[in-house]
Write a protein that holds these residues in place. Structure first.
Motif, PDB file in Angstrom:
ATOM      1  N   ARG A   1      37.457   1.776  17.821  1.00  0.00           N
ATOM      2  CA  ARG A   1      36.556   2.601  17.042  1.00  0.00           C
ATOM      3  C   ARG A   1      35.541   1.765  16.486  1.00  0.00           C
ATOM      4  O   ARG A   1      34.485   2.276  15.843  1.00  0.00           O
ATOM      5  CB  ARG A   1      37.082   3.565  16.507  1.00  0.00           C
ATOM      6  N   ALA A   2      35.785   0.134  16.488  1.00  0.00           N
ATOM      7  CA  ALA A   2      34.644  -0.534  15.920  1.00  0.00           C
ATOM      8  C   ALA A   2      33.796  -1.093  17.163  1.00  0.00           C
ATOM      9  O   ALA A   2      32.787  -1.838  16.685  1.00  0.00           O
ATOM     10  CB  ALA A   2      35.458  -1.731  15.206  1.00  0.00           C
ATOM     11  N   GLU A   3      34.143  -1.059  18.282  1.00  0.00           N
ATOM     12  CA  GLU A   3      33.364  -1.700  19.395  1.00  0.00           C
ATOM     13  C   GLU A   3      31.880  -1.106  19.323  1.00  0.00           C
ATOM     14  O   GLU A   3      31.000  -2.078  19.712  1.00  0.00           O
ATOM     15  CB  GLU A   3      34.183  -1.792  20.492  1.00  0.00           C
ATOM     16  N   LEU A   4      31.576   0.130  19.276  1.00  0.00           N
ATOM     17  CA  LEU A   4      30.298   0.567  19.339  1.00  0.00           C
ATOM     18  C   LEU A   4      29.464  -0.024  18.146  1.00  0.00           C
ATOM     19  O   LEU A   4      28.276  -0.551  18.488  1.00  0.00           O
ATOM     20  CB  LEU A   4      30.287   1.930  19.182  1.00  0.00           C
ATOM     21  N   ALA A   5      29.787  -0.464  17.045  1.00  0.00           N
ATOM     22  CA  ALA A   5      29.202  -0.926  16.018  1.00  0.00           C
ATOM     23  C   ALA A   5      28.831  -2.384  16.413  1.00  0.00           C
ATOM     24  O   ALA A   5      27.819  -3.049  16.239  1.00  0.00           O
ATOM     25  CB  ALA A   5      29.804  -0.834  14.849  1.00  0.00           C
ATOM     26  N   ARG A   6      29.850  -3.190  17.104  1.00  0.00           N
ATOM     27  CA  ARG A   6      29.636  -4.470  17.408  1.00  0.00           C
ATOM     28  C   ARG A   6      28.556  -4.373  18.605  1.00  0.00           C
ATOM     29  O   ARG A   6      27.919  -5.506  18.651  1.00  0.00           O
ATOM     30  CB  ARG A   6      31.210  -5.082  17.919  1.00  0.00           C
ATOM     31  N   LEU A   7      28.863  -3.388  19.452  1.00  0.00           N
ATOM     32  CA  LEU A   7      27.771  -3.472  20.736  1.00  0.00           C
ATOM     33  C   LEU A   7      26.345  -3.523  19.959  1.00  0.00           C
ATOM     34  O   LEU A   7      25.481  -4.126  20.444  1.00  0.00           O
ATOM     35  CB  LEU A   7      27.971  -2.596  21.664  1.00  0.00           C
ATOM     36  N   ILE A   8      26.176  -2.614  19.175  1.00  0.00           N
ATOM     37  CA  ILE A   8      24.713  -2.370  18.653  1.00  0.00           C
ATOM     38  C   ILE A   8      24.359  -3.418  17.830  1.00  0.00           C
ATOM     39  O   ILE A   8      23.118  -4.031  17.970  1.00  0.00           O
ATOM     40  CB  ILE A   8      24.836  -0.973  17.555  1.00  0.00           C
ATOM     41  N   LEU A   9      25.208  -3.960  16.955  1.00  0.00           N
ATOM     42  CA  LEU A   9      24.697  -5.257  16.552  1.00  0.00           C
ATOM     43  C   LEU A   9      24.452  -6.424  17.091  1.00  0.00           C
ATOM     44  O   LEU A   9      23.422  -7.299  16.956  1.00  0.00           O
ATOM     45  CB  LEU A   9      25.639  -5.934  15.229  1.00  0.00           C
ATOM     46  N   ASN A  10      25.140  -6.808  18.513  1.00  0.00           N
ATOM     47  CA  ASN A  10      25.055  -7.517  19.057  1.00  0.00           C
ATOM     48  C   ASN A  10      23.641  -7.576  19.916  1.00  0.00           C
ATOM     49  O   ASN A  10      23.051  -8.345  20.055  1.00  0.00           O
ATOM     50  CB  ASN A  10      26.113  -7.716  20.137  1.00  0.00           C
ATOM     51  N   GLN A  11      23.534  -6.263  20.466  1.00  0.00           N
ATOM     52  CA  GLN A  11      22.202  -5.896  21.254  1.00  0.00           C
ATOM     53  C   GLN A  11      20.907  -5.985  20.471  1.00  0.00           C
ATOM     54  O   GLN A  11      20.003  -6.531  20.951  1.00  0.00           O
ATOM     55  CB  GLN A  11      22.239  -4.324  21.664  1.00  0.00           C
ATOM     56  N   ALA A  12      21.060  -5.954  19.084  1.00  0.00           N
ATOM     57  CA  ALA A  12      20.057  -5.965  18.039  1.00  0.00           C
ATOM     58  C   ALA A  12      19.754  -7.511  17.650  1.00  0.00           C
ATOM     59  O   ALA A  12      18.681  -7.811  17.302  1.00  0.00           O
ATOM     60  CB  ALA A  12      20.236  -4.954  16.984  1.00  0.00           C
ATOM     61  N   GLY A  13      20.845  -8.343  18.035  1.00  0.00           N
ATOM     62  CA  GLY A  13      20.616  -9.753  17.720  1.00  0.00           C
ATOM     63  C   GLY A  13      20.952 -10.125  16.123  1.00  0.00           C
ATOM     64  O   GLY A  13      20.064 -10.764  15.862  1.00  0.00           O
ATOM     65  N   VAL A  14      21.704  -9.049  15.622  1.00  0.00           N
ATOM     66  CA  VAL A  14      22.059  -9.191  14.264  1.00  0.00           C
ATOM     67  C   VAL A  14      23.271  -9.839  14.107  1.00  0.00           C
ATOM     68  O   VAL A  14      24.290  -9.615  14.470  1.00  0.00           O
ATOM     69  CB  VAL A  14      21.790  -7.815  13.753  1.00  0.00           C
ATOM     70  N   GLU A  15      23.393 -10.918  13.110  1.00  0.00           N
ATOM     71  CA  GLU A  15      24.654 -11.587  12.963  1.00  0.00           C
ATOM     72  C   GLU A  15      25.332 -10.711  11.705  1.00  0.00           C
ATOM     73  O   GLU A  15      24.765  -9.999  10.940  1.00  0.00           O
ATOM     74  CB  GLU A  15      24.216 -12.981  11.841  1.00  0.00           C
ATOM     75  N   PHE A  16      26.599 -10.842  12.049  1.00  0.00           N
ATOM     76  CA  PHE A  16      27.533 -10.072  11.191  1.00  0.00           C
ATOM     77  C   PHE A  16      28.846 -10.807  11.408  1.00  0.00           C
ATOM     78  O   PHE A  16      29.159 -11.587  12.086  1.00  0.00           O
ATOM     79  CB  PHE A  16      27.843  -8.664  11.671  1.00  0.00           C
ATOM     80  N   GLU A  17      29.835 -10.508  10.342  1.00  0.00           N
ATOM     81  CA  GLU A  17      31.105 -11.162  10.277  1.00  0.00           C
ATOM     82  C   GLU A  17      31.999 -10.083  10.811  1.00  0.00           C
ATOM     83  O   GLU A  17      32.220  -8.916  10.296  1.00  0.00           O
ATOM     84  CB  GLU A  17      31.401 -11.533   8.938  1.00  0.00           C
ATOM     85  N   ASP A  18      32.710 -10.473  11.886  1.00  0.00           N
ATOM     86  CA  ASP A  18      33.654  -9.606  12.679  1.00  0.00           C
ATOM     87  C   ASP A  18      34.963  -9.850  11.819  1.00  0.00           C
ATOM     88  O   ASP A  18      35.761 -10.668  12.598  1.00  0.00           O
ATOM     89  CB  ASP A  18      33.681  -9.957  13.926  1.00  0.00           C
ATOM     90  N   VAL A  19      35.503  -8.955  11.109  1.00  0.00           N
ATOM     91  CA  VAL A  19      36.589  -9.163  10.259  1.00  0.00           C
ATOM     92  C   VAL A  19      37.672  -8.586  10.984  1.00  0.00           C
ATOM     93  O   VAL A  19      37.854  -7.375  10.702  1.00  0.00           O
ATOM     94  CB  VAL A  19      36.372  -8.783   8.699  1.00  0.00           C
ATOM     95  N   ARG A  20      38.733  -9.174  11.566  1.00  0.00           N
ATOM     96  CA  ARG A  20      39.788  -8.701  12.149  1.00  0.00           C
ATOM     97  C   ARG A  20      41.115  -8.663  11.768  1.00  0.00           C
ATOM     98  O   ARG A  20      41.163  -9.967  11.069  1.00  0.00           O
ATOM     99  CB  ARG A  20      39.632  -9.116  13.911  1.00  0.00           C
ATOM    100  N   PHE A  21      42.060  -8.114  11.952  1.00  0.00           N
ATOM    101  CA  PHE A  21      43.298  -8.241  11.202  1.00  0.00           C
ATOM    102  C   PHE A  21      44.372  -7.483  12.035  1.00  0.00           C
ATOM    103  O   PHE A  21      43.864  -6.682  12.935  1.00  0.00           O
ATOM    104  CB  PHE A  21      43.329  -7.576   9.715  1.00  0.00           C
ATOM    105  N   GLU A  22      45.591  -8.066  12.165  1.00  0.00           N
ATOM    106  CA  GLU A  22      46.874  -7.228  12.698  1.00  0.00           C
ATOM    107  C   GLU A  22      47.368  -6.348  12.161  1.00  0.00           C
ATOM    108  O   GLU A  22      47.181  -6.071  11.012  1.00  0.00           O
ATOM    109  CB  GLU A  22      47.750  -8.490  13.124  1.00  0.00           C
ATOM    110  N   ARG A  23      47.946  -5.432  12.782  1.00  0.00           N
ATOM    111  CA  ARG A  23      48.642  -4.187  12.249  1.00  0.00           C
ATOM    112  C   ARG A  23      49.636  -4.544  10.991  1.00  0.00           C
ATOM    113  O   ARG A  23      49.700  -3.696  10.246  1.00  0.00           O
ATOM    114  CB  ARG A  23      49.165  -3.385  13.131  1.00  0.00           C
ATOM    115  N   ALA A  24      50.047  -5.648  11.024  1.00  0.00           N
ATOM    116  CA  ALA A  24      51.346  -6.051  10.162  1.00  0.00           C
ATOM    117  C   ALA A  24      50.303  -6.205   8.846  1.00  0.00           C
ATOM    118  O   ALA A  24      51.038  -6.229   7.529  1.00  0.00           O
ATOM    119  CB  ALA A  24      51.847  -7.292  10.514  1.00  0.00           C
TER     120      ALA A  24
END
Length: 204
Positions: free
Chosen positions: A14-37
């Protein structure tokens, strides 16, 4: 430009759409990912104890479609007027419904039962939706879901249906050449292509 941090599991989901929007717009962002644990230790710090969460200059925004809608409006991908924006919302909400409908199959632990649930979902949910959207693409005739320019609705459909193609192959699109063309069009956008080639490889 605001400082963006997008918090989510190490998944597209459910985060990928936001990532696609930011990338298409050429906007830098910090992609903070974590594991389920790691999630139990982080949960209490998130609004409504859920993710994705977009952090904008330290302020937190929850709910996946709210995040994507906000980013689309900030970066020229929401539609040219209020009617187009409402239409884009409509399409994005349909994708959200499809993602929710697939959840029981995804969570199923028994492999045979899971396969059966996926097949039922593709037959009962995806196939009729594809047929409806194909007719709407015929009516719009621009190659886009909304208006004559790229919106986050196109990115939403690309993100979800490209995943289905990866998982199940293209056969479910055999009678939907316009939707198939839409997916290919978005996939070929330079910023999207670069993101897809560089993003972490995950199951979903």
């Amino acid at each position: 430009m605001p400082a963006y941090k997008l918090h989510y599991f190490n998944l597209r989901g459910r985060a990928e759409l936001a990532r696609l929007i930011l990338n298409q717009a050429g906007v830098e962002f910090e992609d903070v990912r974590f594991e389920r644990a790691e999630w139990p230790a982080l949960k209490a710090s998130m609004p409504f104890a859920q993710v994705p969460v977009l952090e904008v200059d330290g302020q937190m925004l929850a709910q996946s479609n709210t995040i994507s809608r906000y980013l689309a409006r900030q970066h020229g991908l929401a539609g040219k007027d209020e009617w187009e924006q409402a239409q884009a919302d409509m399409y994005a909400d349909n994708i959200n419904d499809l993602m929710t409908g697939m959840r029981p199959a995804f969570l199923e632990k028994d492999a045979d039962k899971q396969k059966e649930l996926y097949q039922k979902f593709m037959t009962d949910n995806v196939a009729p939706h594809v047929a409806i959207v194909e007719k709407q693409l015929e009516t719009n005739s621009s190659g886009h879901l909304v208006g004559k320019e790229l919106t986050w609705a196109d990115l939403a459909y690309y993100g979800y249906f490209a995943f289905l193609v990866e998982k199940f192959g293209e056969d479910f699109l055999k009678d939907a050449p316009l939707l198939k063309a839409l997916i290919a069009m978005v996939e070929a956008l330079p910023n999207i292509k670069k993101w897809v080639e560089s993003r972490p490889k995950t199951e979903i």
